[in-house]
Design an enzyme around this catalytic site. Structure first.
Site, PDB file in Angstrom:
ATOM      1  N   CYS A   2     -22.692  12.999  64.229  1.00  0.00           N
ATOM      2  CA  CYS A   2     -22.610  13.621  65.554  1.00  0.00           C
ATOM      3  C   CYS A   2     -21.257  14.290  65.781  1.00  0.00           C
ATOM      4  O   CYS A   2     -20.233  13.807  65.310  1.00  0.00           O
ATOM      5  CB  CYS A   2     -22.779  12.584  66.633  1.00  0.00           C
ATOM      6  SG  CYS A   2     -24.234  11.587  66.506  1.00  0.00           S
ATOM      7  N   ARG A  27     -21.067  18.607  59.639  1.00  0.00           N
ATOM      8  CA  ARG A  27     -21.100  17.144  59.599  1.00  0.00           C
ATOM      9  C   ARG A  27     -22.522  16.607  59.492  1.00  0.00           C
ATOM     10  O   ARG A  27     -22.717  15.447  59.165  1.00  0.00           O
ATOM     11  CB  ARG A  27     -20.447  16.584  60.857  1.00  0.00           C
ATOM     12  CG  ARG A  27     -18.980  16.946  60.967  1.00  0.00           C
ATOM     13  CD  ARG A  27     -18.442  16.561  62.307  1.00  0.00           C
ATOM     14  NE  ARG A  27     -18.416  15.124  62.478  1.00  0.00           N
ATOM     15  CZ  ARG A  27     -17.370  14.360  62.220  1.00  0.00           C
ATOM     16  NH1 ARG A  27     -16.278  14.891  61.766  1.00  0.00           N
ATOM     17  NH2 ARG A  27     -17.414  13.067  62.416  1.00  0.00           N
ATOM     18  N   TRP A  73     -26.922  13.268  65.687  1.00  0.00           N
ATOM     19  CA  TRP A  73     -27.574  12.693  64.512  1.00  0.00           C
ATOM     20  C   TRP A  73     -28.291  11.466  65.046  1.00  0.00           C
ATOM     21  O   TRP A  73     -27.650  10.503  65.480  1.00  0.00           O
ATOM     22  CB  TRP A  73     -26.513  12.325  63.473  1.00  0.00           C
ATOM     23  CG  TRP A  73     -27.020  11.574  62.294  1.00  0.00           C
ATOM     24  CD1 TRP A  73     -27.325  10.241  62.230  1.00  0.00           C
ATOM     25  CD2 TRP A  73     -27.276  12.086  60.994  1.00  0.00           C
ATOM     26  NE1 TRP A  73     -27.749   9.909  60.980  1.00  0.00           N
ATOM     27  CE2 TRP A  73     -27.726  11.011  60.193  1.00  0.00           C
ATOM     28  CE3 TRP A  73     -27.164  13.358  60.411  1.00  0.00           C
ATOM     29  CZ2 TRP A  73     -28.065  11.166  58.862  1.00  0.00           C
ATOM     30  CZ3 TRP A  73     -27.498  13.496  59.079  1.00  0.00           C
ATOM     31  CH2 TRP A  73     -27.946  12.416  58.317  1.00  0.00           C
ATOM     32  N   ASN A  99     -20.614   9.835  70.627  1.00  0.00           N
ATOM     33  CA  ASN A  99     -20.820   9.517  69.208  1.00  0.00           C
ATOM     34  C   ASN A  99     -20.694   8.010  69.053  1.00  0.00           C
ATOM     35  O   ASN A  99     -19.900   7.391  69.749  1.00  0.00           O
ATOM     36  CB  ASN A  99     -19.726  10.148  68.341  1.00  0.00           C
ATOM     37  CG  ASN A  99     -19.865  11.650  68.232  1.00  0.00           C
ATOM     38  OD1 ASN A  99     -20.837  12.216  68.716  1.00  0.00           O
ATOM     39  ND2 ASN A  99     -18.885  12.287  67.614  1.00  0.00           N
ATOM     40  N   GLY A 100     -21.430   7.454  68.123  1.00  0.00           N
ATOM     41  CA  GLY A 100     -21.340   6.015  67.888  1.00  0.00           C
ATOM     42  C   GLY A 100     -22.588   5.307  68.394  1.00  0.00           C
ATOM     43  O   GLY A 100     -23.580   5.944  68.736  1.00  0.00           O
ATOM     44  N   GLU A 492     -21.073  10.656  39.003  1.00  0.00           N
ATOM     45  CA  GLU A 492     -20.807  11.667  40.023  1.00  0.00           C
ATOM     46  C   GLU A 492     -21.667  12.914  39.780  1.00  0.00           C
ATOM     47  O   GLU A 492     -22.142  13.545  40.716  1.00  0.00           O
ATOM     48  CB  GLU A 492     -19.299  11.988  40.039  1.00  0.00           C
ATOM     49  CG  GLU A 492     -18.882  13.211  40.829  1.00  0.00           C
ATOM     50  CD  GLU A 492     -19.295  13.218  42.296  1.00  0.00           C
ATOM     51  OE1 GLU A 492     -19.648  12.172  42.857  1.00  0.00           O
ATOM     52  OE2 GLU A 492     -19.301  14.329  42.871  1.00  0.00           O
ATOM     53  N   LYS A 496     -24.211  14.482  42.548  1.00  0.00           N
ATOM     54  CA  LYS A 496     -24.152  15.867  43.026  1.00  0.00           C
ATOM     55  C   LYS A 496     -25.526  16.516  42.918  1.00  0.00           C
ATOM     56  O   LYS A 496     -25.989  17.175  43.847  1.00  0.00           O
ATOM     57  CB  LYS A 496     -23.179  16.705  42.176  1.00  0.00           C
ATOM     58  CG  LYS A 496     -21.771  16.682  42.587  1.00  0.00           C
ATOM     59  CD  LYS A 496     -21.539  17.447  43.871  1.00  0.00           C
ATOM     60  CE  LYS A 496     -20.269  16.959  44.528  1.00  0.00           C
ATOM     61  NZ  LYS A 496     -20.306  15.561  45.011  1.00  0.00           N
ATOM     62  N   GLU A 499     -28.037  15.031  45.484  1.00  0.00           N
ATOM     63  CA  GLU A 499     -27.805  15.266  46.906  1.00  0.00           C
ATOM     64  C   GLU A 499     -28.052  16.710  47.333  1.00  0.00           C
ATOM     65  O   GLU A 499     -28.499  16.934  48.448  1.00  0.00           O
ATOM     66  CB  GLU A 499     -26.451  14.722  47.397  1.00  0.00           C
ATOM     67  CG  GLU A 499     -25.209  15.368  46.873  1.00  0.00           C
ATOM     68  CD  GLU A 499     -23.918  14.720  47.399  1.00  0.00           C
ATOM     69  OE1 GLU A 499     -23.924  14.056  48.440  1.00  0.00           O
ATOM     70  OE2 GLU A 499     -22.885  14.910  46.746  1.00  0.00           O
ATOM     71  N   HIS A 515     -31.407   0.155  25.913  1.00  0.00           N
ATOM     72  CA  HIS A 515     -31.849  -1.118  26.489  1.00  0.00           C
ATOM     73  C   HIS A 515     -32.847  -0.906  27.621  1.00  0.00           C
ATOM     74  O   HIS A 515     -32.965  -1.754  28.506  1.00  0.00           O
ATOM     75  CB  HIS A 515     -30.637  -1.916  26.978  1.00  0.00           C
ATOM     76  CG  HIS A 515     -29.696  -2.270  25.875  1.00  0.00           C
ATOM     77  ND1 HIS A 515     -30.046  -3.115  24.845  1.00  0.00           N
ATOM     78  CD2 HIS A 515     -28.427  -1.858  25.609  1.00  0.00           C
ATOM     79  CE1 HIS A 515     -29.018  -3.230  24.008  1.00  0.00           C
ATOM     80  NE2 HIS A 515     -28.034  -2.461  24.447  1.00  0.00           N
ATOM     81  N   LYS A 612     -21.846  14.802  56.473  1.00  0.00           N
ATOM     82  CA  LYS A 612     -20.563  14.907  55.774  1.00  0.00           C
ATOM     83  C   LYS A 612     -19.766  13.614  55.914  1.00  0.00           C
ATOM     84  O   LYS A 612     -19.182  13.141  54.958  1.00  0.00           O
ATOM     85  CB  LYS A 612     -19.776  16.092  56.336  1.00  0.00           C
ATOM     86  CG  LYS A 612     -18.393  16.293  55.723  1.00  0.00           C
ATOM     87  CD  LYS A 612     -18.485  16.744  54.298  1.00  0.00           C
ATOM     88  CE  LYS A 612     -17.143  17.013  53.660  1.00  0.00           C
ATOM     89  NZ  LYS A 612     -17.238  16.905  52.193  1.00  0.00           N
TER      90      LYS A 612
HETATM   91  C1  G6P Z   1     -21.268  10.759  52.854  1.00  0.00           C
HETATM   92  C2  G6P Z   1     -21.363  12.080  52.136  1.00  0.00           C
HETATM   93  C3  G6P Z   1     -20.862  11.926  50.710  1.00  0.00           C
HETATM   94  C4  G6P Z   1     -19.449  11.348  50.725  1.00  0.00           C
HETATM   95  C5  G6P Z   1     -19.411  10.012  51.453  1.00  0.00           C
HETATM   96  C6  G6P Z   1     -18.006   9.466  51.641  1.00  0.00           C
HETATM   97  O1  G6P Z   1     -22.218   9.877  52.349  1.00  0.00           O
HETATM   98  O2  G6P Z   1     -22.686  12.563  52.134  1.00  0.00           O
HETATM   99  O3  G6P Z   1     -20.849  13.190  50.088  1.00  0.00           O
HETATM  100  O4  G6P Z   1     -19.000  11.211  49.430  1.00  0.00           O
HETATM  101  O5  G6P Z   1     -19.972  10.172  52.750  1.00  0.00           O
HETATM  102  O6  G6P Z   1     -17.285  10.283  52.524  1.00  0.00           O
HETATM  103  P1  G6P Z   1     -15.722  10.192  52.712  1.00  0.00           P
HETATM  104  O7  G6P Z   1     -15.400  11.147  53.813  1.00  0.00           O
HETATM  105  O8  G6P Z   1     -15.408   8.763  53.079  1.00  0.00           O
HETATM  106  O9  G6P Z   1     -15.092  10.556  51.418  1.00  0.00           O
END
Ligand code: G6P
Length: 617
Positions: A2, A27, A73, A99-100, A492, A496, A499, A515, A612
């Site tokens: 949010c 976000r 959100w 927010n929250g 990672e 990527k 996502e 295994h 985000k």
């Molecule tokens: C969310 C995002 C990820 C990110 C993670 C941690 O899940 O979708 O892409 O890596 O948060 O975010 P931060 O701001 O703590 O690095």
């Protein structure tokens, strides 16, 4: 997640608010809305769609100089127009954006309904609007404890009955010169302009107008007017002695420029971001790193017996890269753990371990809670955050700033690269107070300095990587395989791809393949195999052979020579110092994921269901 914006001043508030909401889109959100005071009345516009839909819906003649806006959100209630913020009281006097999560919302809603209030939404936030209105009405009728007409007082009285997390902004049509804002666990930042004031949950919404900001602390409330502001605590103490900070970002950082989307822009910004992360931190004389922000002298550095990284998502994988490089350079045990698990498993906190909270945004609630758990148990914790002034950075009080510049795309690229390079610097520093020789230190310093240019060379091969992505983008599943240094890179890489392209991707350690997962290898299951230039090359080549023998297509990502014709596609990266190679090997995987997602027509910067920064549990 949010987003909040607010404005009080002389400008036309509606475009300022809409622009701010656009800035917060990255976000992640599912609905949007705003409320302004227009000719003494509340004008509220909401949509279950995008900010652009909100803009289209707004009446062009709604002139106002005071207003609030929100991107939501969904937490309480589905994402529809009624549940979108702002929420108002029955009479349409008060509007609130929040927010929250209010934890005692059910109880508060029941109390309101019991006193005859008709709630129109399913949200926790709506309760706040009614409660604030009731406080004001009681005060104005002379039978409440609040001072008549004092919005701030009414908000404080309301919040004392609220449990949970919030960042909120309240508007009252009978106080058309002010906004009241409050923070408890969800960021709120004030932007100070000349005879105008801005509020937001994230500086990106403000930098177009001002770079002078004030971050509210948890438990603080502020009354803001065009020309002044006053902060107090919920307990009624004065908290006005705040020094404004200058934000290290400007509006251009948030512009796309020639790029179609932020992720590609941010991938291409990595050489510059890396230079910023290294600037002033390489010490040639003593072949070590200078990290002033961690505030540990040589003796304290030596007394660290273990390093543990905590982060979520990509920040966790970056922590894993960090753990690998620290073990190699400093020869002390290091590992990484998802911050989202940490506090729930009653962790054993070791006083001789250095805990590193890793977060691009510095606002991820799980990481913040892990920090608080650590502090409560007397752990030594430092932050590795990108956003200066963010909650995790402030809570830790020391650490390494990532200096990646604002990152807008949900998928982290340049911040992750800067996390990994920062941990290499930490490893170098920890190594040099221990047994890492000056010669090895020099080798690492030189290797670090070469990284920006090496990343440039990878970026120059983007077209070739895009072609490879195009060949494999239609796979339903993909494996990412790595061993030791290549393992966090593989994890990672899989993150990527899944996502942003929604292709199902799993990472496995090369040694684990036989295994279990080998059973899935077939012509329709491509594997990306990471092959660094280390003493495990032969082993990794044999992994490729095992996959090929079972008919699985292979994309090798490597800094070394692998036998001609062995893999179906090869992506080469420059050879770096071995400990630093993961930083480079990760970059083509970003490009691969990006182009696979582009090929599949995905909304790359705003992948479905993701945000985000995840500021609620
Ligand atoms: C969310 C995002 C990820 C990110 C993670 C941690 O899940 O979708 O892409 O890596 O948060 O975010 P931060 O701001 O703590 O690095």
């Amino acid at each position: 997640m949010c987003g909040i914006v607010g404005y009080v001043g002389k400008r036309d508030a509606v475009p300022v608010l809409v622009e701010g909401l656009h800035r917060l889109e990255y976000r992640g959100y599912d609905s949007a809305g705003l409320a302004v005071v227009h000719r003494g009345r509340l004008a509220v516009t909401k949509t279950a769609g995008r900010v652009q839909d909100l803009r289209d819906k707004l009446k062009t003649n709604t002139k106002a100089t005071l207003g609030i806006g929100h991107t939501r959100w969904a937490t309480h209630g589905e994402p529809n127009e009624v549940n979108a913020h702002p929420h108002t009281d029955t009479a349409g006097r008060i509007a609130v954006v929040h927010n929250g999560i209010i934890e005692n919302a059910e109880q508060l809603r029941a109390q309101l309904q019991g006193s005859g209030v008709r709630l129109v939404s399913d949200t926790d936030t709506e309760a706040l609007a009614h409660m604030i209105a009731a406080e004001l009405a009681a005060a104005e009728a002379g039978d409440g404890p609040a001072a008549p007409g004092d919005l701030e007082d009414a908000v404080i009285r309301t919040l004392r009955r609220v449990e949970g997390a919030y960042g909120l902004v309240v508007l009252d049509i009978k106080n058309p010169d002010q906004l009241v804002v409050a923070r408890n666990g969800s960021p709120i930042v004030l932007g100070l302009g000349e005879n105008e004031m801005f509020v937001a949950s994230d500086v990106s919404a403000l930098v177009r107008y001002t770079r002078q900001v004030i971050y509210l602390e948890d438990g603080e409330v502020a009354k803001i007017r065009a020309t002044d502001y006053r902060t107090t605590t919920l307990a009624g103490q004065d908290a006005s002695a705040k020094i404004p900070m200058t934000v290290d970002a400007d509006d251009d950082d948030y512009e796309l420029g020639p790029y179609q989307d932020y992720m590609r822009k941010e991938i291409h910004e990595q050489p510059d971001a890396l230079r910023r992360a290294l600037r002033g931190r390489l010490d040639d004389r003593f072949a070590t790193a200078r990290l002033g922000g961690i505030n540990l002298d040589a003796r304290e550095l030596r007394s660290i017996r273990c390093v543990k990284f905590l982060g979520c998502g990509s920040a966790y994988y970056a922590g894993q890269m960090g753990a690998t490089v620290i073990e190699e350079l400093a020869r002390i045990p290091a590992d990484a753990e998802p911050a989202s698990e940490f506090r729930y498993r009653s962790p054993v906190v070791d006083p001789d371990t250095l805990y590193v909270a890793v977060s691009q945004s510095g606002e991820t609630i799980d990481t913040l809670m892990a920090v608080q758990e650590l502090k409560r148990k007397g752990g030594q914790v430092m932050g590795a955050v990108n956003v200066v002034g963010s909650a995790i950075g402030r809570e830790c009080g020391r650490g390494i700033f990532l200096h990646a510049g604002p990152e807008v795309a949900v998928a982290s690229t340049k911040a992750l690269t800067n996390m990994a390079v920062s941990f290499a610097l930490l490893g170098l520093l920890l190594g040099r107070v221990r047994d890492l020789s000056a010669a090895s230190g020099h080798r690492v310093v030189t290797g670090l300095r070469a990284l920006p240019e090496q990343v440039n060379r990878i970026l120059a091969a983007e077209e070739d990587i895009a072609t490879i992505a195009g060949r494999f983008a239609h796979a339903e599943h993909m494996f990412f395989i790595g061993r030791v240094r290549g393992w966090p890179v593989a994890r990672e890489g899989a993150q990527k791809l899944k996502e942003i392209s929604y292709v199902h991707a799993e990472a496995y350690q090369a040694g684990e393949l036989k295994h279990g997962p080998l059973a899935l290898i077939a012509a329709d299951m491509p594997s990306v195999v990471i092959v660094p230039s280390d003493d495990l090359v032969a082993k990794n080549i044999s992994t490729i052979e095992q996959i090929k023998a079972r008919g699985g297509p292979v994309i090798a990502v490597t800094s070394t020579d692998i036998p001609e014709g062995l893999a179906d596609a090869v992506i080469r990266v420059p050879r770096a110092e071995p400990e630093l190679e993961p930083i480079l090997l990760n970059v083509p995987l970003q490009i691969l994921a990006y182009h696979a997602a582009a090929k599949l027509g995905r909304d790359i910067d705003k992948p479905r269901n993701l945000a985000k920064s995840v500021t609620v549990e």
